[in-house]
Scaffold this motif. Structure first.
Motif, mmCIF file in Angstrom:
data_model
loop_
_atom_site.group_PDB
_atom_site.id
_atom_site.type_symbol
_atom_site.label_atom_id
_atom_site.label_comp_id
_atom_site.label_asym_id
_atom_site.label_seq_id
_atom_site.Cartn_x
_atom_site.Cartn_y
_atom_site.Cartn_z
ATOM 1 N N LEU A 47 -7.705 -13.858 17.537
ATOM 2 C CA LEU A 47 -6.627 -13.849 16.544
ATOM 3 C C LEU A 47 -7.182 -13.697 15.130
ATOM 4 C CD1 LEU A 47 -3.461 -14.420 17.171
ATOM 5 C CD2 LEU A 47 -5.057 -14.685 19.043
ATOM 6 N N TYR A 48 -8.322 -14.344 14.859
ATOM 7 C CA TYR A 48 -8.948 -14.208 13.544
ATOM 8 C C TYR A 48 -9.233 -12.737 13.239
ATOM 9 C CZ TYR A 48 -12.556 -14.102 9.962
ATOM 10 O OH TYR A 48 -13.284 -13.795 8.843
ATOM 11 N N LEU A 51 -6.034 -10.761 12.638
ATOM 12 C CA LEU A 51 -5.305 -11.106 11.416
ATOM 13 C C LEU A 51 -6.080 -10.765 10.137
ATOM 14 C CD1 LEU A 51 -3.762 -14.511 12.542
ATOM 15 C CD2 LEU A 51 -2.545 -12.352 12.203
ATOM 16 N N THR A 52 -7.377 -10.544 10.242
ATOM 17 C CA THR A 52 -8.136 -10.236 9.027
ATOM 18 C C THR A 52 -8.494 -8.758 8.929
ATOM 19 O OG1 THR A 52 -10.211 -10.781 10.136
ATOM 20 C CG2 THR A 52 -9.167 -12.550 8.870
ATOM 21 N N TYR A 281 -8.215 -6.380 -1.368
ATOM 22 C CA TYR A 281 -7.068 -6.898 -0.622
ATOM 23 C C TYR A 281 -6.317 -7.972 -1.411
ATOM 24 C CZ TYR A 281 -4.646 -9.467 3.107
ATOM 25 O OH TYR A 281 -3.723 -10.116 3.877
ATOM 26 N N GLU A 282 -7.088 -8.866 -2.041
ATOM 27 C CA GLU A 282 -6.445 -10.007 -2.694
ATOM 28 C C GLU A 282 -5.609 -9.632 -3.903
ATOM 29 O OE1 GLU A 282 -8.824 -13.392 -3.428
ATOM 30 O OE2 GLU A 282 -9.426 -13.580 -1.349
ATOM 31 N N SER A 283 -5.975 -8.544 -4.554
ATOM 32 C CA SER A 283 -5.237 -8.217 -5.764
ATOM 33 C C SER A 283 -4.100 -7.228 -5.496
ATOM 34 C CB SER A 283 -6.186 -7.610 -6.798
ATOM 35 O OG SER A 283 -6.545 -6.316 -6.388
ATOM 36 N N MET A 284 -3.957 -6.804 -4.235
ATOM 37 C CA MET A 284 -2.867 -5.867 -3.941
ATOM 38 C C MET A 284 -1.534 -6.535 -4.197
ATOM 39 S SD MET A 284 -3.858 -3.905 -0.526
ATOM 40 C CE MET A 284 -5.436 -3.098 -0.391
ATOM 41 N N ALA A 287 0.379 -6.914 -0.684
ATOM 42 C CA ALA A 287 -0.535 -6.791 0.465
ATOM 43 C C ALA A 287 0.224 -7.013 1.753
ATOM 44 C CB ALA A 287 -1.659 -7.792 0.320
ATOM 45 N N LEU A 288 0.170 -6.058 2.605
ATOM 46 C CA LEU A 288 0.984 -6.154 3.822
ATOM 47 C C LEU A 288 0.115 -6.170 5.064
ATOM 48 C CD1 LEU A 288 3.809 -3.737 2.800
ATOM 49 C CD2 LEU A 288 3.838 -6.211 2.834
ATOM 50 N N VAL B 50 1.704 -17.224 12.527
ATOM 51 C CA VAL B 50 1.546 -15.766 12.496
ATOM 52 C C VAL B 50 2.699 -15.144 11.703
ATOM 53 C CG1 VAL B 50 1.605 -13.653 13.890
ATOM 54 C CG2 VAL B 50 0.221 -15.596 14.649
ATOM 55 N N ILE B 53 2.760 -15.638 7.717
ATOM 56 C CA ILE B 53 1.524 -15.361 6.958
ATOM 57 C C ILE B 53 1.815 -14.573 5.673
ATOM 58 C CG2 ILE B 53 0.859 -13.194 8.107
ATOM 59 C CD1 ILE B 53 -2.008 -14.475 8.298
ATOM 60 N N LYS B 54 2.818 -13.713 5.695
ATOM 61 C CA LYS B 54 3.087 -12.891 4.516
ATOM 62 C C LYS B 54 3.987 -13.549 3.489
ATOM 63 C CE LYS B 54 1.845 -8.630 6.666
ATOM 64 N NZ LYS B 54 2.309 -7.556 7.536
ATOM 65 N N PRO B 58 -1.960 -12.958 -0.736
ATOM 66 C CA PRO B 58 -3.144 -12.692 0.105
ATOM 67 C C PRO B 58 -4.249 -13.730 -0.004
ATOM 68 C CG PRO B 58 -2.383 -10.670 -0.904
ATOM 69 C CD PRO B 58 -1.526 -11.762 -1.471
ATOM 70 N N ARG B 61 -3.911 -16.580 2.433
ATOM 71 C CA ARG B 61 -3.619 -16.310 3.847
ATOM 72 C C ARG B 61 -4.695 -16.820 4.802
ATOM 73 N NH1 ARG B 61 -0.919 -10.330 3.077
ATOM 74 N NH2 ARG B 61 0.785 -11.091 1.763
ATOM 75 N N VAL B 65 -4.510 -18.112 8.715
ATOM 76 C CA VAL B 65 -5.392 -17.598 9.772
ATOM 77 C C VAL B 65 -6.110 -18.759 10.459
ATOM 78 C CG1 VAL B 65 -7.427 -16.182 10.257
ATOM 79 C CG2 VAL B 65 -5.686 -15.347 8.667
#
Lengths: 288, 288
Positions: A47-48, A51-52, A281-284, A287-288, B50, B53-54, B58, B61, B65
């Motif tokens: 899952l990690y 999800l990442t 990713y963090e600054s998006m 972020a989806l 799960v 998470i959104k 980000p 998150r 996780v």
């Protein structure tokens, strides 16, 4: 002892001990708990990695995908391996020990070996999708990884059938397997050294960790293979029992380190590389 | 009693009671139901973490996780733990009680312990990805969490093997484990106090809840460890039986509180922090 070995056929060390003196409750249960921990870690880490996957730039995502593949196969095989243990031994109230159950399946570490037939090439390929090779050829390294990875597993798999019945064959197959292993270590050292060149500093740090982790965690496997001899096969029951528990623990530590922690470090290295290339990713915003 | 303990080897309290007087239908089944509730909550909460998470920015998150990782491993281990209970005891029609089954696997809480070997570091790391430390160093706190978390579990795991056979060893290992626990409490208090500084008011409120929840839910584990002695080991059957049921209930309440409710509060805190930083999931036009 000879009669016992004959009775067991290609006895593994675990069955040999289980048929002869059996296991204390603590030895049996520590093994059961550790084997259960092993497959639980794989499913959790699966899952990690799923999800990442978007925390790294698209070009690095193959590494996460390969980690996912490794987690699924390791989860299933280790699950079967764990049930193989609890399904082999039964509690004998008279002796207050766990013994090889009459009519039960025998225990064999072969499930692990065939799991590695999937995992080893995947783990070795995986790093090639994170690092950039400066001198070596991608296809050449990949094919050598595949050749020696498969060779190492198949020869080790054959060898482990003889750990009790034929020490000579056990050591000969183990030796051939080790030659392949040394080749893999040399290749990996080269891949990581080349990968560090031009990588951002933080990624270089993670690649350094990966080499140390790789070296020590993969070294645990030959240690586990040799475990019955490291603790001396003819020693007293308590030592044999300890060798069996130590082997379960060693394999589990090795699996978690070489598959899960290795994959996490590769993800962290890829995150740094992604950032350095403008994928943050963090600054998006969304972020989806 | 001596003979019984000898027969059982490293008897746990559950096996000791199961072999001696057995359990009433009510005691056996309450245990079975509570153990089943435990793993069902973990799988249900896995989906919660799960799917939400959104709802957080980000950077927060990783907390979700890690909750997912904890849910998967806890689900699997508690599932095995639950089957361990139902697989140990059988209904004896003559005495109308559930007894330790002849030739069945014994019951042991060790599955829980090795599950905590994954969960405890994850739960402790998790909060570090939500709060912002003002004075302490992230890596230092993380390493101390890891060190004391692992130390607490391993020593407790060894100790629980001696709960019936050697009270001295049981209390010595339990005491060492408690020292690690106290260290964790001190660290967590510091992390939460620092995290509250500069956090939006609503997030501060949730962080306050988290400290209370953490303190009381983690305190339940030493209580469960000591359960056979809290109810007096040599008491009459009904008391012993009650101790076993109380332990199953205590562990389940502790697991749900310290893993699931803790994770939900962290998600809620992170949602408030995300909003304060301009990430508003609810107002996103096409939130995916």
């Amino acid at each position: 002892m000879e009669a016992l070995i004959e009775m067991l056929g290609n006895a593994t060390f675990e069955n040999y001990v289980g048929a002869a003196e059996g296991y204390t409750e603590m030895a049996y249960q520590m093994s059961a708990h550790v084997l259960t921990l092993g497959y639980a870690v794989m499913l959790a880490a699966l899952l990690y990695f799923v999800l990442t996957i978007k925390t790294v730039a698209p070009k690095y995502r193959t590494s996460s995908v390969l980690s996912v593949v490794v987690m699924v196969s390791a989860f299933l095989l280790l699950f079967v391996q764990s049930n193989n243990w609890t399904g082999s031994m039964i509690y004998d109230a008279e002796s207050a020990r766990y013994m090889l159950g009459d009519g039960n399946d025998l225990f064999n570490n072969g499930y692990r070996y065939l799991n590695w037939l999937i995992d080893v090439p995947m783990l070795l390929f995986q790093i090639l999708f994170v690092v950039t090779l400066t001198k070596s050829d991608f296809s050449s390294i990949r094919n050598q990884f595949w050749f020696s990875g498969t060779g190492m597993i198949v020869t080790g798999y054959i060898g482990q059938y003889y750990e009790v019945t034929s020490p000579t064959l056990f050591f000969v197959w183990g030796f051939i397997s080790t030659l392949f292993f040394v080749h893999i270590l040399i290749l990996m050292k080269r891949v990581i050294s080349e990968g560090k060149e031009g990588a951002p500093p933080k990624a270089q740090k993670y690649l350094g960790y990966i080499w140390t982790l790789f070296f020590f965690s993969w070294m645990l496997y030959p240690g586990a293979y040799l475990m019955p001899y490291l603790f001396s096969l003819s020693a007293e029951p308590a030592m044999s029992e300890m060798a069996v528990v130590a082997r379960h623990i060693t394999y589990t530590v090795a699996d978690v380190s070489s598959k899960v922690i290795y994959g996490i470090f590769l993800t962290l290295a890829a995150q740094e590389m992604s950032k350095a290339e403008g994928y943050d990713y963090e600054s998006m915003e969304n972020a989806l």
